[in-house]
Write a protein that holds these residues in place. Structure first.
Motif, mmCIF file in Angstrom:
data_model
loop_
_atom_site.group_PDB
_atom_site.id
_atom_site.type_symbol
_atom_site.label_atom_id
_atom_site.label_comp_id
_atom_site.label_asym_id
_atom_site.label_seq_id
_atom_site.Cartn_x
_atom_site.Cartn_y
_atom_site.Cartn_z
ATOM 1 N N SER A 259 0.801 -1.225 0.000
ATOM 2 C CA SER A 259 0.000 0.000 0.000
ATOM 3 C C SER A 259 0.831 1.269 0.000
ATOM 4 O O SER A 259 0.473 2.245 -0.653
ATOM 5 N N TRP A 295 -5.396 -4.306 -8.630
ATOM 6 C CA TRP A 295 -5.772 -3.851 -7.292
ATOM 7 C C TRP A 295 -6.319 -5.007 -6.451
ATOM 8 O O TRP A 295 -6.061 -5.116 -5.274
ATOM 9 N N ASP A 296 -7.143 -5.833 -7.085
ATOM 10 C CA ASP A 296 -7.759 -6.951 -6.380
ATOM 11 C C ASP A 296 -8.029 -8.044 -7.404
ATOM 12 O O ASP A 296 -7.590 -7.964 -8.555
ATOM 13 N N GLU A 329 -3.634 5.242 -9.235
ATOM 14 C CA GLU A 329 -4.075 5.554 -7.875
ATOM 15 C C GLU A 329 -3.207 4.874 -6.830
ATOM 16 O O GLU A 329 -3.661 4.631 -5.699
ATOM 17 N N TYR A 330 -1.972 4.537 -7.193
ATOM 18 C CA TYR A 330 -1.116 3.841 -6.236
ATOM 19 C C TYR A 330 -0.926 4.725 -5.000
ATOM 20 O O TYR A 330 -0.886 5.955 -5.093
ATOM 21 N N SER A 332 -3.110 5.019 -2.710
ATOM 22 C CA SER A 332 -4.454 5.105 -2.127
ATOM 23 C C SER A 332 -5.203 3.790 -2.257
ATOM 24 O O SER A 332 -6.274 3.626 -1.668
ATOM 25 N N ARG A 333 -4.650 2.844 -3.054
ATOM 26 C CA ARG A 333 -5.254 1.523 -3.199
ATOM 27 C C ARG A 333 -4.165 0.473 -3.054
ATOM 28 O O ARG A 333 -3.061 0.645 -3.583
#
Length: 366
Positions: A259, A295-296, A329-330, A332-333
C-alpha cells in the motif's frame, strides 16, 4: 486414431540447464557444483539452476534468497547474456543444417519440422540423435530431444528423459502415451486449470479423453477444444518459421498487498531490473512500455507510453515506468500484482506519434 494424409516428423530440442551449462563448460571449476544463474541482490531471481542444485528444490523463477536457503552451498553466478546468445547462434546454425523449418521458442529451445530434410534422412529419431551429437561436439553442451508427429507430443517427449534425453512418441503408441500422462503435463494446463480438472475427477489424459467436447467448452471456453484434441494426440499447429516475438514482460504477485508509496516504488524498481534482464536475454527491441497493476481479484489497470526508439536499459525504462505509475491511484489503493512489458518491435510501423500515450482504463474480470 485417425491419421493425417501426411504424417509430419517433428523434433523439439531443449538445451539442458542452458545458462548454467554454458558457465560450467566455460569454467571447469564450476562443474559438479550446485549453482544458479542470477544477480545476488535482495530481490534477485534464479534464471537457471544447474542439475546439481535441483535436488535441493532450486528452480527457475525462484528468488535468490529462497534458493540460498534451500541450498546453503549454492553458488550464484551473474548471467552473461552475450555469451548465451553466441552459443545459441551456434546451436541454431546446426538446426539449419538439417531443415529450414525451425521455430525458435526461446534462446535454448526450438521445434524442427524434418519431414523433408536437407540430409535426406528417413527417420526423425536419427536426425534428432545426429543433432544432439553435433551440438555436443561443437559446444560441449547436452540437449534433450523429443520426436513425434506433432508439436504437443514432441514437446512432452523432450522432457521425458532429461538431461541428455532422447524420446520418441510413435503414432501407434500415442494414445497410450497421452492416456498415462498427468494433466499437469499437458501444454496450457497450469496449476489452476489442473486444480479445476482434478475437481472434475480428471487426473490423467485417459480421463480427460472421456469428457465430452461440449462439457470442456463449457468449463474452459475455447481452450477446451485444445484439451479435447490433445487428449486424442491431435495438434495441427505447423512449425512457424516466421514466428516473431511481439513483446517481453514480467510481473510479480505479492504475497501480501502493498500500500505505501515507497514500497510500490521499490517494487517498481526491481520489476524494471527484471524486465531489463529479460530484454537482454531475448534480444527483443520494442518502443512501447506498459505498466499493469492489479488492485484486487476483479480489477486491473494498465498505462502505456510509446517512444520513437527502442527501450533497452534501466535508465531509459525506469523514468517512464515512474511516469506511468504517477498516472495511477497507487498509494491510495493496495496493489496485488505489478507487471511491466515492452512491445511494438522497432521495425513495426503502427502510425503512433513520438511519446504517444494511451490508457486502457479498468478491465473487469468475470
Amino acid at each position: 486414431m485417425e491419421k493425417p494424409a501426411l504424417q509430419r516428423k517433428i523434433i523439439h530440442i531443449d538445451m539442458d540447464a542452458f545458462f548454467a551449462s554454458v558457465e560450467q563448460h566455460d569454467r571447469p571449476e564450476l562443474r559438479g557444483l550446485p549453482l544458479a544463474i542470477g544477480r545476488d541482490v535482495p530481490r534477485g531471481v534464479v534464471s537457471t539452476a544447474s542439475y546439481e542444485a535441483r535436488p535441493f528444490g532450486v528452480r527457475s523463477a525462484m528468488s535468490i534468497m529462497q534458493a540460498k536457503k534451500r541450498c546453503p552451498g549454492l553458488l550464484i553466478v551473474p548471467p552473461r547474456f552475450g555469451r548465451y546468445k553466441e552459443v545459441s547462434g551456434q546451436i541454431h546454425a546446426i538446426f539449419h543444417e538439417y531443415t529450414d523449418l525451425v521455430e525458435p521458442l526461446s534462446i535454448d529451445e526450438a521445434f524442427l519440422d524434418v519431414t523433408e530434410n536437407k540430409k535426406g534422412m528417413g527417420l526423425a529419431i536419427d536426425i534428432a540423435r545426429a543433432i544432439k551429437r553435433e551440438i555436443y561436439e561443437k559446444t560441449g553442451l547436452t540437449a534433450s530431444a523429443g520426436v513425434s508427429y506433432n508439436k504437443f507430443l514432441a514437446k512432452i517427449a523432450s522432457d521425458y528423459r532429461k538431461p541428455d534425453g532422447l524420446f520418441l512418441v510413435h503414432p501407434d503408441r500415442a494414445l497410450d502415451f497421452v492416456g498415462r500422462l498427468p494433466v499437469e503435463k499437458f501444454w496450457g494446463v497450469g496449476p489452476k486449470t489442473a486444480q479445476t480438472m482434478h475437481g472434475m475427477g480428471i487426473v490423467t489424459g485417459e480421463q480427460l479423453r472421456e469428457v465430452s467436447l461440449s462439457h470442456l467448452l463449457q468449463r474452459f471456453g475455447k481452450q477446451g477444444k485444445i484439451y479435447f484434441d490433445f487428449a486424442r494426440g491431435i495438434d495441427n499447429r505447423p512449425v512457424v518459421v516466421d514466428h516473431e516475438r511481439k513483446s517481453v514482460g514480467c510481473e510479480r504477485t505479492f504475497m501480501e498487498d502493498i500500500s505505501s508509496k515507497s514500497t510500490v516504488i521499490i517494487e517498481l524498481y526491481h520489476t524494471v531490473l527484471e524486465l531489463v534482464e529479460r530484454l537482454e536475454r531475448s534480444g527483443f527491441e520494442g518502443r512501447t512500455l506498459t505498466l499493469k497493476l492489479k488492485w484486487d481479484a476483479m480489477t486491473q489497470i494498465t498505462r502505456s507510453i510509446t517512444h520513437t526508439k527502442a527501450l533497452r536499459t534501466k535508465d531509459e525504462i525506469l523514468p517512464l515506468a515512474k511516469r506511468l505509475l504517477s498516472q495511477t491511484e497507487y498509494g491510495s489503493r493496495p496493489v496485488r500484482l505489478m507487471g511491466l512489458s515492452v512491445s511494438s518491435p522497432v521495425h513495426d510501423s503502427d502510425g503512433q506519434k513520438p511519446w504517444q500515450e494511451w490508457v486502457e482504463g479498468y478491465l473487469q474480470f468475470h
